[in-house]
Design an enzyme around this catalytic site. Structure first.
Site, short mmCIF file in Angstrom:
data_model
loop_
_atom_site.label_atom_id
_atom_site.label_comp_id
_atom_site.label_asym_id
_atom_site.label_seq_id
_atom_site.Cartn_x
_atom_site.Cartn_y
_atom_site.Cartn_z
N LYS A 147 0.86 -1.19 0.00
CA LYS A 147 0.00 0.00 0.00
C LYS A 147 0.90 1.24 0.00
O LYS A 147 1.74 1.41 0.89
CB LYS A 147 -0.91 -0.02 1.23
CG LYS A 147 -1.95 1.07 1.27
CD LYS A 147 -2.87 0.86 2.47
CE LYS A 147 -3.94 1.92 2.56
NZ LYS A 147 -4.82 1.73 3.74
N ASP A 282 -13.99 -0.20 8.88
CA ASP A 282 -14.46 0.01 7.51
C ASP A 282 -14.86 -1.32 6.88
O ASP A 282 -14.20 -1.81 5.95
CB ASP A 282 -13.36 0.70 6.69
CG ASP A 282 -13.90 1.32 5.41
OD1 ASP A 282 -15.13 1.47 5.29
OD2 ASP A 282 -13.09 1.67 4.53
#
Length: 557
Positions: A147, A282
């Site tokens: 990421k 999330d």
């Protein structure tokens, strides 16, 4: 000295105001129909949905920071009406990826040459988000996901945060005092949240903590992070492929038990929130998958929250009260957590809870779904002036999103029975019952003590009253200066009345209209002052909007 960030912030402020100008004009006309005069106008639910769609488009156009802001606003029913929440809940953090050359610069600044650090690195990202994007690679023989923070995002975010802060005084003109307070706190909380989400060192720490909490749980997979090839702007973690959790056809083709997966997901989040105190915040279907063995895989820990022990305890109390249909217990818990104003009308709120349960429950007490209760509570939160604690807002959002995922997996999934069973297995249900029994015992003890102490005190009180030896000291706490304002209004009224009476006498008996006009002119400031004293704000006021008839009408709409 004006910095580059300030210059960018000034330009962004101009861009943001230009984009929001249609909504600003519409909201201004809601207050003053003809801009400078005229009464306000009612805004129906359909108009709110249309404006919410416009807001959604504006946020997407303004870019990463405002996309994140929209996602946070979708968790704040104390700031936005339900129509806006409904539209913003669908806001996806999905934007075109940055060019490889820019991402390569970030990678090499953090880790050194890409080809020397990794065995192999795919230059095409597998996902792009507003703050970062993810690539696949191989590191020391292991498939990994890398990421990378979006290049140059820091300066844009800082400029946008200043723009948001500068915009608050304007936004406050269109909302009530209670929501203005919530909005100002939201600006600080949002700045903290988005800076944390850009810090991949923090994300790695949260990932590792949650992974450790489920080390012995064979129904869950949390990726392993590789600290040696991670940093503040790069996070390297184990790449775990799987079937998207909402792809029910693929799960059926693989022979998966969707109900068991839903139960696992619910129980895992209950453990995170109630027991561990740290949770993945999330849980939309893009961040959840299922491996070939039916284990739930968690991705993306950029949004993660913590729950303090007090809130954990109150969440347990809430679930137990819902399972028992204890309306007073539900209200007491919501007030204790800060999600409901202590000044709210308990009878009205009790009706809201009863209707929420009646709407969702059928013949069986445990067939209702908790998200319907939360939606009713969120609607009520918007009607009352209060501040919703930020982590609790995340908990509410997690509860509704997870429940939606579980219903997608199994339309007959019963959240309450699963939660109740989990609480019983972990001993929380019995502990709550013991706490209630202890509280009842303490109250009974105090009542018994009062039976012996109150009568003698009452006799003494009555004896002193009979002897005329009873004195009462009264202290009035007037922190809002209500008495001073009342005294000023009385003074203005008396002086104004004297002025008008004097002018009337001069005109009627002395036939001196000029002198009468002068007296009236001198009295005019008193009339203005009296009028303004009634126009000033008198604190936060809320009118409960929930009645059985009103709720029925809302359901019909």
């Amino acid at each position: 000295m004006v910095t580059l960030v300030n210059l960018r912030a000034y330009w962004r402020f101009f861009v943001v105001m230009r984009r929001f100008s249609p909504l600003i004009v519409a909201y201004w006309r809601d207050r003053k129909r003809y801009f400078l005069f005229g009464g306000g106008r009612e805004v129906d639910a359909e108009t709110q949905r249309e404006r919410a769609a416009v807001l959604l488009d504006i946020l997407l156009t303004l870019g990463p920071t405002f996309i994140k802001l929209g996602q946070i606003l979708s968790t704040r029913p104390d700031i936005l009406p339900p129509a806006y929440i409904e539209v913003l809940e669908g806001l996806q953090d999905d934007v075109p990826p940055a060019p490889w050359a820019e991402s390569k610069t970030v990678l090499e600044d953090e880790l050194g040459p890409v080809d020397e650090t990794f065995d192999d690195f795919d230059r095409e990202p597998i996902s792009g988000a507003s703050l970062g994007q993810v690539y696949t690679a191989r590191y020391e023989g292991t498939d990994v996901a890398v990421k990378v923070r979006r290049p140059g995002i820091e300066s844009l975010v800082e400029a946008d945060l200043r723009t948001i802060r500068w915009s608050i005084p304007l936004v406050r003109q269109f909302i009530g005092s209670g929501r203005a307070f919530s909005l100002e706190n939201l600006a600080d909380e949002f700045a903290k949240t988005i800076r944390e989400e850009m810090d991949y060192d923090r994300e790695r720490a949260m990932l590792e903590e949650i992974r450790a909490n489920f080390a012995d749980e064979d129904r869950v997979r949390v990726p392993t992070a590789f600290e040696a090839v991670s940093g503040p702007r790069v996070l390297t973690m184990e790449y775990i492929p799987g079937t998207k959790i909402s792809d029910v056809d693929a799960l059926d083709d693989a022979g998966m038990d969707r109900n068991a997966i839903a139960e696992t997901l619910q129980e895992v989040y209950l453990q995170m929130i109630i027991e561990d105190g740290v949770f993945h915040a999330d849980p939309h279907p893009g961040n959840l998958a299922v491996d070939d063995d039916g284990r739930v895989i968690f991705y993306d820990f950029g949004m993660a929250g913590r729950v303090d022990p007090f809130v954990q305890e109150k969440i347990v109390d809430f679930y137990v009260a819902v399972a028992r249909q204890d309306i007073d217990g539900i209200l007491d818990t919501l007030i204790a957590m800060g999600t409901l104003s202590p000044e709210a009308d308990r009878e009205v709120m009790g009706n809201v809870m009863e209707l929420a349960i009646a709407d969702a429950s059928g013949e069986d007490i445990e067939q209702y779904q908790v998200n319907q209760i939360i939606e009713q509570v969120e609607s009520t939160i918007y009607e009352f002036p209060l501040r919703l604690p930020p982590n609790l807002a995340l908990v509410l959002r997690v509860a509704t999103v997870v429940e939606g995922v579980c219903v997608t997996l199994d339309p007959e999934f019963d959240f309450i029975s699963t939660a109740t069973e989990y609480l019983k297995e972990e001993g929380y249900y019995e502990q709550t019952a013991r706490n209630l029994a202890e509280d009842a015992g303490q109250q009974a003890q105090k009542t018994a003590e009062a039976l012996f102490t109150v009568p003698p005190k009452a006799d003494d009180f009555l004896d002193r009253a009979n002897r005329g030896d009873l004195h009462v000291d009264v202290t009035i706490d007037d922190g809002s200066n209500v008495l001073d304002k009342l005294a000023m209004r009385i003074a203005y009224s008396v002086l104004l009345a004297v002025g008008v009476l004097s002018a009337t006498i001069l005109y009627s008996f002395a036939q001196s209209w000029r002198l009468a006009a002068i007296v009236l002119l001198l009295a005019a400031p008193l009339a203005v002052a009296l009028y303004q004293s009634f126009r000033k704000k008198r604190g936060i006021r809320a009118t409960p909007q929930f009645t059985r008839q009103g709720m029925k009408k809302r359901r019909e709409d």
